[in-house]
Design a protein around this motif. Structure first.
Motif, PDB file in Angstrom:
ATOM      1  N   ILE A  26      31.512 -56.150  57.739  1.00 28.17           N
ATOM      2  CA  ILE A  26      30.063 -56.213  57.520  1.00 28.17           C
ATOM      3  C   ILE A  26      29.721 -56.456  56.044  1.00 28.17           C
ATOM      4  CG2 ILE A  26      27.928 -54.858  57.691  1.00 28.17           C
ATOM      5  CD1 ILE A  26      29.348 -53.371  60.072  1.00 28.17           C
ATOM      6  N   GLY A  27      30.383 -55.718  55.150  1.00 30.85           N
ATOM      7  CA  GLY A  27      30.093 -55.869  53.722  1.00 30.85           C
ATOM      8  C   GLY A  27      30.349 -57.302  53.261  1.00 30.85           C
ATOM      9  N   LEU A  48      30.958 -45.962  55.677  1.00 31.52           N
ATOM     10  CA  LEU A  48      29.563 -46.217  56.049  1.00 31.52           C
ATOM     11  C   LEU A  48      29.519 -47.171  57.244  1.00 31.52           C
ATOM     12  CD1 LEU A  48      28.107 -46.485  52.416  1.00 31.52           C
ATOM     13  CD2 LEU A  48      28.007 -44.535  53.945  1.00 31.52           C
ATOM     14  N   CYS A  49      28.989 -48.384  57.020  1.00 28.38           N
ATOM     15  CA  CYS A  49      28.742 -49.271  58.150  1.00 28.38           C
ATOM     16  C   CYS A  49      30.001 -49.583  58.963  1.00 28.38           C
ATOM     17  CB  CYS A  49      28.110 -50.572  57.647  1.00 28.38           C
ATOM     18  SG  CYS A  49      29.014 -51.362  56.305  1.00 28.38           S
ATOM     19  N   GLY A  81      27.250 -55.345  49.371  1.00 31.42           N
ATOM     20  CA  GLY A  81      28.315 -56.006  50.140  1.00 31.42           C
ATOM     21  C   GLY A  81      29.648 -55.946  49.421  1.00 31.42           C
ATOM     22  N   ASN A 129      17.233 -54.274  51.903  1.00 28.29           N
ATOM     23  CA  ASN A 129      18.131 -53.987  50.780  1.00 28.29           C
ATOM     24  C   ASN A 129      17.822 -54.882  49.586  1.00 28.29           C
ATOM     25  OD1 ASN A 129      20.250 -53.417  49.087  1.00 28.29           O
ATOM     26  ND2 ASN A 129      21.868 -53.829  50.577  1.00 28.29           N
ATOM     27  N   CYS A 158      24.401 -47.040  57.688  1.00 29.42           N
ATOM     28  CA  CYS A 158      24.058 -47.770  56.464  1.00 29.42           C
ATOM     29  C   CYS A 158      22.845 -47.080  55.839  1.00 29.42           C
ATOM     30  CB  CYS A 158      23.733 -49.225  56.806  1.00 29.42           C
ATOM     31  SG  CYS A 158      22.891 -50.064  55.456  1.00 29.42           S
ATOM     32  N   PRO A 159      22.991 -46.555  54.606  1.00 25.43           N
ATOM     33  CA  PRO A 159      21.881 -45.779  54.027  1.00 25.43           C
ATOM     34  C   PRO A 159      20.573 -46.551  53.851  1.00 25.43           C
ATOM     35  CG  PRO A 159      23.922 -45.314  52.880  1.00 25.43           C
ATOM     36  CD  PRO A 159      24.192 -46.479  53.785  1.00 25.43           C
ATOM     37  N   VAL A 160      20.628 -47.886  53.738  1.00 30.36           N
ATOM     38  CA  VAL A 160      19.359 -48.632  53.652  1.00 30.36           C
ATOM     39  C   VAL A 160      18.887 -49.120  55.024  1.00 30.36           C
ATOM     40  CG1 VAL A 160      19.465 -49.349  51.224  1.00 30.36           C
ATOM     41  CG2 VAL A 160      20.597 -50.740  52.962  1.00 30.36           C
ATOM     42  N   GLU A 166      27.604 -59.572  54.420  1.00 35.80           N
ATOM     43  CA  GLU A 166      26.358 -59.372  53.654  1.00 35.80           C
ATOM     44  C   GLU A 166      26.432 -60.099  52.305  1.00 35.80           C
ATOM     45  OE1 GLU A 166      25.593 -55.237  52.817  1.00 35.80           O
ATOM     46  OE2 GLU A 166      23.437 -55.567  52.669  1.00 35.80           O
ATOM     47  N   CYS A 188      29.977 -51.151  48.295  1.00 33.07           N
ATOM     48  CA  CYS A 188      29.812 -49.999  49.189  1.00 33.07           C
ATOM     49  C   CYS A 188      31.177 -49.558  49.722  1.00 33.07           C
ATOM     50  CB  CYS A 188      28.971 -50.383  50.407  1.00 33.07           C
ATOM     51  SG  CYS A 188      27.214 -50.194  50.152  1.00 33.07           S
ATOM     52  N   TRP A 190      21.408 -59.724  61.502  1.00 39.18           N
ATOM     53  CA  TRP A 190      21.845 -60.773  60.572  1.00 39.18           C
ATOM     54  C   TRP A 190      23.228 -61.325  60.897  1.00 39.18           C
ATOM     55  CZ3 TRP A 190      25.514 -58.233  57.691  1.00 39.18           C
ATOM     56  CH2 TRP A 190      25.230 -57.075  56.966  1.00 39.18           C
ATOM     57  N   ILE A 196      21.947 -54.914  60.761  1.00 40.95           N
ATOM     58  CA  ILE A 196      23.265 -55.566  60.771  1.00 40.95           C
ATOM     59  C   ILE A 196      23.463 -56.483  61.993  1.00 40.95           C
ATOM     60  CG2 ILE A 196      25.775 -55.168  60.722  1.00 40.95           C
ATOM     61  CD1 ILE A 196      25.066 -52.465  59.248  1.00 40.95           C
ATOM     62  N   ASN A 230      20.190 -51.335  57.170  1.00 44.50           N
ATOM     63  CA  ASN A 230      20.207 -52.785  57.343  1.00 44.50           C
ATOM     64  C   ASN A 230      20.178 -53.169  58.821  1.00 44.50           C
ATOM     65  OD1 ASN A 230      20.280 -53.849  54.765  1.00 44.50           O
ATOM     66  ND2 ASN A 230      22.500 -53.717  54.583  1.00 44.50           N
ATOM     67  N   GLN A 282      32.500 -49.264  52.542  1.00 44.48           N
ATOM     68  CA  GLN A 282      32.138 -49.601  53.936  1.00 44.48           C
ATOM     69  C   GLN A 282      32.941 -48.793  54.948  1.00 44.48           C
ATOM     70  OE1 GLN A 282      32.947 -52.440  51.888  1.00 44.48           O
ATOM     71  NE2 GLN A 282      30.904 -53.288  51.548  1.00 44.48           N
ATOM     72  N   VAL A 288      24.397 -47.721  47.005  1.00 49.58           N
ATOM     73  CA  VAL A 288      23.483 -47.960  48.139  1.00 49.58           C
ATOM     74  C   VAL A 288      22.492 -46.807  48.318  1.00 49.58           C
ATOM     75  CG1 VAL A 288      25.092 -47.053  49.905  1.00 49.58           C
ATOM     76  CG2 VAL A 288      23.375 -48.752  50.541  1.00 49.58           C
TER      77      VAL A 288
HETATM   78 FE1  SF4 Z   1      24.790 -50.944  54.378  1.00 49.05          FE
HETATM   79 FE2  SF4 Z   1      27.343 -51.619  54.761  1.00 49.05          FE
HETATM   80 FE3  SF4 Z   1      25.723 -53.277  53.457  1.00 49.05          FE
HETATM   81 FE4  SF4 Z   1      26.496 -51.010  52.308  1.00 49.05          FE
HETATM   82  S1  SF4 Z   1      27.830 -52.768  52.879  1.00 49.05           S
HETATM   83  S2  SF4 Z   1      24.398 -51.842  52.351  1.00 49.05           S
HETATM   84  S3  SF4 Z   1      26.583 -49.617  54.079  1.00 49.05           S
HETATM   85  S4  SF4 Z   1      25.571 -52.694  55.615  1.00 49.05           S
END
Ligand code: SF4
Ligand code: FAD
Length: 437
Positions: A63-64, A47-48, A39, A32, A3-5, A67, A42, A12, A9, A7, A44, A415
């Motif tokens: 995950i998205g 990424l995550c 959420g 973030n 996850c570029p920020v 979030e 992205c 949460w 994960i 998070n 996803q 992101v």
């Molecule tokens: Fe990070 Fe995934 Fe949330 Fe994008 S959706 S900000 S990659 S946790």
């Protein structure tokens, strides 16, 4: 860490499990500034969720979606960022660009007690969140709510103001302690296809923007100023009626996917996406390709466009393509598309949308200030000064001007723009608020 920020994960997810939504929202915002947007938009799968340990064989944790749920639910319950403990520093920063990079920067400046005033040439905040990403992917009410939240944090927006035209960057530097540039990437990649000036051929962003404005009930007229049009295309941005039409979209990135899915919603009879490499090499999110397929889009892989074909009246009739195979990797490790002898054909079309991507460029008013760019138009940040001193992260070649997002990275993701805007605010705070001796 995918996850570029970065998070938190697992933490949460645990809070949601225990129904501690407000604490989860607080934790989401600690890394973030735009969790409800990321959420939703992205990629996803790259990424995550692509890194979720359950992904192999079971399918990743969503995950998205979690979030988005945390932030939407917390907002609905009345939660807002709590800045009551923030001490005003008296410092002021002008943020140019109300896209994800500018918003993230303003959010973090406000949390550091620095007054952020955000300028944007458009009448609404969001940048490409508002005027690029279609509403079927990101409902515009999400951005309207975020604007309320940001204004509640004391951030001021001055919209409909173009820096370099309505106000100079020199004026900003006189009035503010620092400037952050989150101006995005709006120069079309011109494929230079012979015949691309034919009627019925249009670039992707004006197509998406006009459609978005019509869907939102706004006047689509302002669109011509959206990005720098390719010479000869200035008057070709009027949205054609796609009902029953054969639409061909050239390009396999996320913008291309937004175009094919928008064309379907506009009633096109047949929508084809042509891409010069194979499916595995597509730059777009696999999830978006899957969505497009499910909605009836046909994909033609390994087809490189050669020219636009038109009738005697200058109206597009099709795209001449050549079949390709993948050759040797280029300098960036991507395998080139090599044309196959005798593999030419024509894909019939009434409308062709060109989605070859965007890149940034350093405007003259920045160059005049001594702000340097890279050869490919990105604003240069970080690194070392001529006299060997290090620059702060995201600091340009002008000590009081910082930059981040697509203007620095080239066209990328929401992101990554958020991450850079956030981290640039940290660097600005480091410069403006040195620790007491
Ligand atoms: Fe990070 Fe995934 Fe949330 Fe994008 S959706 S900000 S990659 S946790
Ligand atoms: P932008 O969002 O471009 O914002 C820049 C802002 O600066 C704009 O509002 C502009 O008006 C303003 N500005 C520029 N110059 C001036 C000036 N001189 N004065 C005042 N204001 C100025 N990413 C994803 O993660 N997921 C997706 O699904 C996705 N879909 C996309 C779909 C499309 C069609 C496009 C084009 C991009 C998509 N992206 C997506 C990419 C993502 O939108 C961008 O990477 C992101 O918005 C970049 O943020 P930014 O803040 O750097 O720039």
């Amino acid at each position: 860490w995918k996850c570029p920020v970065h998070n938190a994960i697992p933490q949460w997810l645990q809070l949601v499990q225990e129904d501690r939504i407000l604490e989860a929202a607080e934790l989401c915002h600690s890394t973030n500034p735009l969790p409800e947007v990321c959420g939703r938009v992205c990629p996803q799968d790259r990424l995550c969720e692509g890194s979720c340990t359950l992904n192999d064989g079971f399918g990743a944790v969503t995950i998205g979606a979690v979030e988005k749920y945390i932030t939407d639910t917390a907002f609905a319950q009345g939660w807002r960022p709590d800045l009551s403990a923030v001490v005003a520093t008296g410092k002021r920063v002008a943020v140019v660009g109300a896209g994800p990079a500018g918003i993230a920067c303003a959010d973090r400046l406000a949390r550091a007690g620095i007054q952020a005033v955000v300028y944007d040439r458009y009448e609404q905040i969001g940048g490409l969140l508002q005027f690029g990403i279609p509403s079927f992917k990101l409902d515009k009410s999400v951005i309207a709510l975020r604007r309320q939240v940001l204004e509640g944090m004391g951030i001021e927006f001055r919209l409909g103001v173009e820096v370099g035209r309505d106000i100079t960057v020199e004026q900003l530097l006189e009035e503010y302690d620092a400037v952050f540039l989150g101006t995005g990437a709006y120069r079309y990649t011109d494929g230079g296809l012979p015949g691309q000036e034919a009627e019925g051929v249009l670039p992707a962003l004006p197509f998406l923007v006009q459609n978005g404005r019509i869907v939102a009930g706004n006047d689509p007229a302002q669109v011509a100023s959206m990005g720098r049009p390719i010479a000869g295309w200035e008057d070709k941005v009027k949205l054609p009626d796609l009902a029953g039409q054969r639409v061909v979209v050239l390009g396999g990135g996320d913008t291309g996917m937004d175009c094919v899915r928008s064309a379907i919603r506009l009633g096109a009879g047949k929508v084809v996406c042509a891409y010069r490499r194979d499916e595995a090499s597509m730059p777009g999110s696999a999830r978006e390709v899957g969505n497009a397929r499910e909605e009836g889009v046909r994909f033609l892989f390994n087809r490189q466009p050669l020219a636009i074909e038109a009738d005697d009246q200058g109206r597009v009739t099709g795209v001449r393509v050549v079949e390709t195979r993948l050759g040797e990797p280029d300098a960036r490790g991507r395998r080139n598309a090599v044309p196959v002898d005798g593999g030419e054909s024509v894909i019939e079309a009434d409308v062709v949308i060109i989605a070859f991507g965007f890149s940034p460029e350093v405007p003259e008013w920045l160059a005049a200030l001594g702000i340097e760019g890279t050869p490919n138009g990105r604003i240069l940040t970080g690194g070392a000064t001529a006299d060997g001193h290090g620059r702060l992260p995201f600091q340009t070649t002008h000590a009081r001007v910082f930059a981040g997002g697509d203007a620095v990275r080239g066209a990328d993701l929401v992101v990554t723009a958020v991450a850079e805007g956030r981290d640039a605010a940290q660097a600005i705070a480091t410069m403006l608020l040195p620790p007491a001796a």
